[in-house]
Design a protein around this motif. Structure first.
Motif, short mmCIF file in Angstrom:
data_model
loop_
_atom_site.label_atom_id
_atom_site.label_comp_id
_atom_site.label_asym_id
_atom_site.label_seq_id
_atom_site.Cartn_x
_atom_site.Cartn_y
_atom_site.Cartn_z
N ILE A 500 0.82 -1.07 -0.12
CA ILE A 500 -0.17 -0.05 -0.07
C ILE A 500 0.87 1.25 0.14
O ILE A 500 1.83 1.28 0.80
N SER A 501 0.60 2.28 -0.77
CA SER A 501 1.00 3.59 -0.90
C SER A 501 -0.07 4.63 -0.92
O SER A 501 -1.14 4.30 -1.52
N ALA A 502 0.27 5.79 -0.61
CA ALA A 502 -1.01 6.81 -0.70
C ALA A 502 -0.21 8.37 -0.67
O ALA A 502 1.02 8.45 -0.33
N ASN A 678 2.40 -2.70 -12.92
CA ASN A 678 3.10 -3.88 -12.59
C ASN A 678 4.52 -3.39 -11.78
O ASN A 678 5.25 -4.17 -11.13
N ASN A 679 4.36 -2.13 -11.19
CA ASN A 679 5.38 -1.58 -10.33
C ASN A 679 4.97 -1.72 -8.75
O ASN A 679 3.72 -1.83 -8.61
N ARG A 680 5.82 -1.39 -8.00
CA ARG A 680 5.45 -1.43 -6.73
C ARG A 680 4.59 -0.16 -6.38
O ARG A 680 4.85 0.86 -7.13
N THR A 681 3.72 -0.08 -5.44
CA THR A 681 2.80 1.10 -5.02
C THR A 681 3.32 2.19 -5.01
O THR A 681 2.74 3.24 -5.22
N GLU A 682 4.72 2.31 -4.14
CA GLU A 682 5.54 3.39 -3.99
C GLU A 682 6.07 4.21 -5.20
O GLU A 682 5.77 5.23 -5.41
N THR A 683 6.21 3.30 -6.47
CA THR A 683 6.68 3.78 -7.66
C THR A 683 5.46 4.18 -8.38
O THR A 683 5.76 5.37 -8.99
N ILE A 684 4.36 3.55 -8.20
CA ILE A 684 3.23 3.94 -8.94
C ILE A 684 2.72 5.44 -8.37
O ILE A 684 2.41 6.28 -9.40
N THR A 685 2.72 5.71 -7.03
CA THR A 685 2.26 7.03 -6.52
C THR A 685 3.29 8.16 -7.09
O THR A 685 2.84 9.08 -7.45
N VAL A 686 4.56 7.76 -7.03
CA VAL A 686 5.65 8.91 -7.65
C VAL A 686 5.12 9.14 -8.89
O VAL A 686 5.36 10.38 -9.51
N LEU A 687 5.05 8.18 -9.84
CA LEU A 687 4.95 8.21 -11.34
C LEU A 687 3.61 9.04 -11.48
O LEU A 687 3.41 9.71 -12.35
N LYS A 689 1.91 11.21 -9.45
CA LYS A 689 2.14 12.63 -9.40
C LYS A 689 2.86 13.26 -10.32
O LYS A 689 2.58 14.47 -10.85
N ASP A 690 4.03 12.59 -11.01
CA ASP A 690 4.74 13.32 -11.96
C ASP A 690 3.78 13.23 -13.35
O ASP A 690 4.05 14.51 -13.98
N TYR A 691 3.39 12.35 -13.76
CA TYR A 691 2.17 12.54 -14.77
C TYR A 691 1.18 13.38 -14.81
O TYR A 691 0.89 14.13 -15.51
N LEU A 692 0.51 13.69 -13.63
CA LEU A 692 -0.44 14.75 -13.15
C LEU A 692 0.27 16.22 -13.53
O LEU A 692 -0.40 17.07 -14.11
N ASN A 693 1.65 16.20 -12.82
CA ASN A 693 2.04 17.60 -12.92
C ASN A 693 2.54 17.93 -14.22
O ASN A 693 2.56 19.12 -14.76
N VAL A 709 -3.14 3.55 -3.36
CA VAL A 709 -3.04 2.49 -4.13
C VAL A 709 -2.81 1.15 -3.46
O VAL A 709 -1.84 1.09 -2.34
N PHE A 710 -3.60 -0.08 -3.59
CA PHE A 710 -3.63 -1.07 -2.99
C PHE A 710 -3.60 -2.32 -3.68
O PHE A 710 -4.19 -2.76 -4.50
N LYS A 711 -2.41 -3.10 -3.56
CA LYS A 711 -2.13 -4.09 -4.32
C LYS A 711 -1.87 -5.31 -3.68
O LYS A 711 -1.18 -5.34 -2.60
#
Length: 713
Positions: A500-502, A678-687, A689-693, A709-711
């Motif tokens: 889990i990441s958020a 397919n990435n870890r949730t921590e990577t997904i949240t970083v990506l 945020k970057d994608y939104l910006n 993000v719950f995987k």
């Protein structure tokens, strides 16, 4: 000497020189004209001379009426004599420099006249009788041939010997005259050259004299103008230097000029103005100091307005002063404070006029509509300062205050709008009620500056008070923001077989979003994403309430719908419907790998199915919490397989806009999920945020953005 006098002298000198030049020019043209006329007369004399000689010579050979010829020749002789005598008299009287050569000509011509012209004239006068028999012979054959005919007749005893001798004398005179003409022609040439020379000399001399005179005029005018100009430039420079010093703040600057001209008067006026400015500036400084002292003691607008009225009256030496403020709810002015007896600018009944105290009470209690008088129309509606220097001359501006015999009489008045932050606060009005005194233009200018300073002071005071309020509000907001930060989990709990990441990014300092992840038993955990309508402190406080209720209501038997239903009943009657909330609540049971999901609002939950490589969209139509306390929410049972990813988010993600005003849609979010799940949730949240910006570009964040993000792993 006055500058005007100096300029007048220059003008008179210039006019004199111009008249002198015109006189010289006239004299020059007169001399030249006389010489030219003399030349014309002389040429006419020559023409007659040549004409007479030609006539005489032609008479020898050409047959013509000798009687008429004699008369004509005699007339021309007389014309020659008259013209020569006239020219001689003119030259000896007016042109003595021509005397020598013309006298020579005159003597030679008179000698020729005595030797030839007079005898010929005498002979021709004898031929005027047409009765003589030999006259026709001469007329028909000419002098020479006629002479031969008469000789022939004499040989036959028929001629007149005396007439033949006279004719012979005439022929000889004509021939000898022809021979003597050369001497006269030479002398004529000499006189002609002498005349032309003197004409040229006269033209050259007069031109030179005129040039010299013009040079003198220009030089004299230039020297006098230069001298005056230098003096004026020096004086102007002195005044300019003093003005620059005053502009730089040195009001003690004085202009020294003792020349006695207009600049001396200007210097006196300038020095008087400088002294008055020093006094007015000192007075303004005192006023500023007093106002600053009032502000430093107490931030009190009412006390400041009273002091401003007192200072305005004192500074302008007015008999009365008042501040009238604009009513907040209607287009009227109300008296805020009075200093001295200020006659109201409208009609007052006779009974009220009987006492000043009644007039003052009437003025204080009676509102003044914006359109009621010229004074309010100009100063309030147009926003222009109004200066009535003398009401007796401008009675249309103060119709109720222009009668010197009336108790309401105002001799002179100044009314200046009090504008704060481009908004009319009111007007400051001053009056002189003494008939012998009026405000000056400088008084008006100073009072306008005074009111501008007062407006700026009040504006700064309002801003300072607003800053104090904002500072207090900011302090409260910082506290609320700090509290809200404490609401977010400091550390996401570790759940078996789950990654889990958020994140939560707010559009302003205090967010209306929050997320929470916490355990309610050994095997059960709760994850929630909440979005409260509105922003700021109120929304943050609602978030605190929601989080508190959810955590208190959670137990090992709770499902997602139980938590939402209890939350809705708890807050529906306790918070305004303006602060309703949309929530997604997930209860995960690790013991059986089951998930119950309940959604309040229309924001979906997305699930990435790893095996199928698809995104599943889960939606509910249940109303947000806080609106209807009777709402019963529903459960959605979900199972996750290995590498499946569940996305809970607030609607702020779907409100992101780019520079082209395009909205980040749910389809684009699903595309991102397919590419990066397919990435870890921590990577997904970083990506994410970057994608939104990157999508947002230079645009500001419109709404809060919160994601969990719950995987399943």
């Amino acid at each position: 000497m006055k500058i005007r006098t100096k300029i007048t002298y220059i003008q008179l000198t210039t006019v004199f020189c111009i008249l002198l030049s015109i006189g010289v020019l006239y004299r020059s043209f007169t001399d030249i004209e006389e010489l030219k006329q003399l030349q014309v007369n002389f040429n006419r004399l020559i023409d007659i001379e040549y004409n007479v000689n030609d006539m005489l010579y032609n008479s020898l050979y050409i047959n013509e009426n000798i009687v008429e010829f004699g008369i004509e020749v005699t007339n021309k002789f007389n014309a020659l004599i008259s013209l020569v005598d006239f020219m001689y008299k003119d030259i000896t009287k007016n042109h003595k420099y021509l005397d020598a050569n013309f006298k020579q000509f005159y003597y030679q011509w008179h000698q020729k006249n005595s030797n030839y012209y007079l005898p010929l004239a005498q002979n021709f006068r004898e031929y005027v009788s047409p009765t003589k028999g030999w006259i026709p012979i001469i007329s028909n054959h000419g002098l020479l041939k006629g002479y031969d005919i008469l000789l022939d007749e004499e040989s036959k005893g028929l001629g007149d010997e005396a007439r033949i001798k006279q004719l012979k004398s005439t022929i000889d005179l004509i021939k000898n005259n022809k021979l003597s003409q050369k001497v006269i022609e030479d002398q004529i040439k000499i006189v002609q050259e002498d005349l032309q020379y003197n004409i040229n000399v006269s033209i050259a001399g007069n031109s030179l004299l005129l040039i010299i005179l013009l040079i003198f005029i220009v030089t004299a005018a230039t020297m006098m103008s230069s001298r005056i100009s230098k003096s004026l430039i020096k004086k102007v420079h002195n005044v300019e230097t003093s003005l620059e010093k005053i502009a730089e703040g040195d009001l003690s600057s004085q202009v020294i000029d003792n020349s006695g001209d207009e600049f001396t008067d200007l210097a006196k006026s300038f020095n008087t103005l400088s002294t008055m400015l020093i006094g007015k500036t000192a007075s303004m400084k005192e006023i500023m100091n007093e106002i600053s002292e009032i502000i430093s003691k107490d931030v009190n607008i009412d006390a400041l307005l009273i002091k401003i009225t007192e200072l305005a009256k004192q500074s302008s030496k007015a008999d009365a002063a008042t501040i009238l403020l604009v009513d907040k709810f209607s287009d009227i002015l109300r008296v805020e404070h009075l200093e001295g007896f200020f006659p109201p600018p409208y009609s007052v009944s006779i009974s009220v006029k009987s006492k000043r105290s009644l007039i003052e009470e009437k003025f204080k209690s009676t509102p003044i509509p914006f359109h009621s008088s010229y004074l309010t129309k100009e100063s309030v509606l147009k926003g222009e300062p109004l200066f009535v220097k003398d009401s007796e001359e401008e009675s249309d501006k103060l119709p109720f205050n222009s009668n010197p015999q009336d108790i309401l009489f105002i001799k002179s008045s100044m009314t200046i709008p009090l504008v704060v932050s481009n908004k009319l606060l009111g007007v400051i009005s001053l009056a002189k009620t003494n008939r012998e005194e009026t405000f000056s233009d400088l008084d008006f200018s100073n009072m306008v500056s005074f009111v501008e300073y007062v407006s700026l002071t009040i504006d700064n005071l309002y801003k300072y008070m607003e800053l104090l309020e904002k500072s207090e509000m900011k302090r409260e907001m910082n506290i609320a923001s700090e509290i809200q930060t404490q609401l977010l989990p400091k550390k996401i709990p570790v759940l078996p077989n789950v990654d889990i990441s958020a994140f939560s990014d707010s559009a302003r300092g205090i967010s209306g979003d929050y997320y929470d992840i916490y355990k309610i038993s050994k095997d059960k955990s709760v994850a929630t994403v909440c979005d409260v309508a509105g922003k700021g402190i109120a929304a943050a406080l609602v978030l605190v309430i929601i989080r508190t209720i959810l955590q208190l209501a959670s137990n090992s038997k709770s499902t997602a719908k139980d938590l939402l239903t209890f939350l809705n009943k708890s807050i529906s009657d306790r918070v305004k419907t303006d602060y309703f909330a949309t929530l997604s609540v997930l209860v995960y049971d690790n013991s059986n790998n089951s998930i119950t999901l309940s959604i309040a609002g229309d924001t979906p939950v997305l699930i990435y199915r790893s095996k199928e490589q698809v995104v599943e969209r889960i939606t509910h139509s249940d109303v947000p919490v806080g609106i209807d306390n009777t709402t019963i929410y529903s459960n959605k049972s979900i199972s996750l397989n290995e590498d499946d990813v569940l996305y809970m988010f607030s609607d702020g993600l779907l409100e992101v806009r780019n520079d082209f005003n395009d909205v980040f849609s749910i389809n684009e979010l699903e595309s991102f999920i397919l590419e990066h799940s397919n990435n870890r949730t921590e990577t997904i949240t970083v990506l994410l945020k970057d994608y939104l910006n990157e999508f947002r570009g230079a645009q500001n964040r419109i709404d809060d953005e919160t994601v969990i993000v719950f995987k399943k792993i």
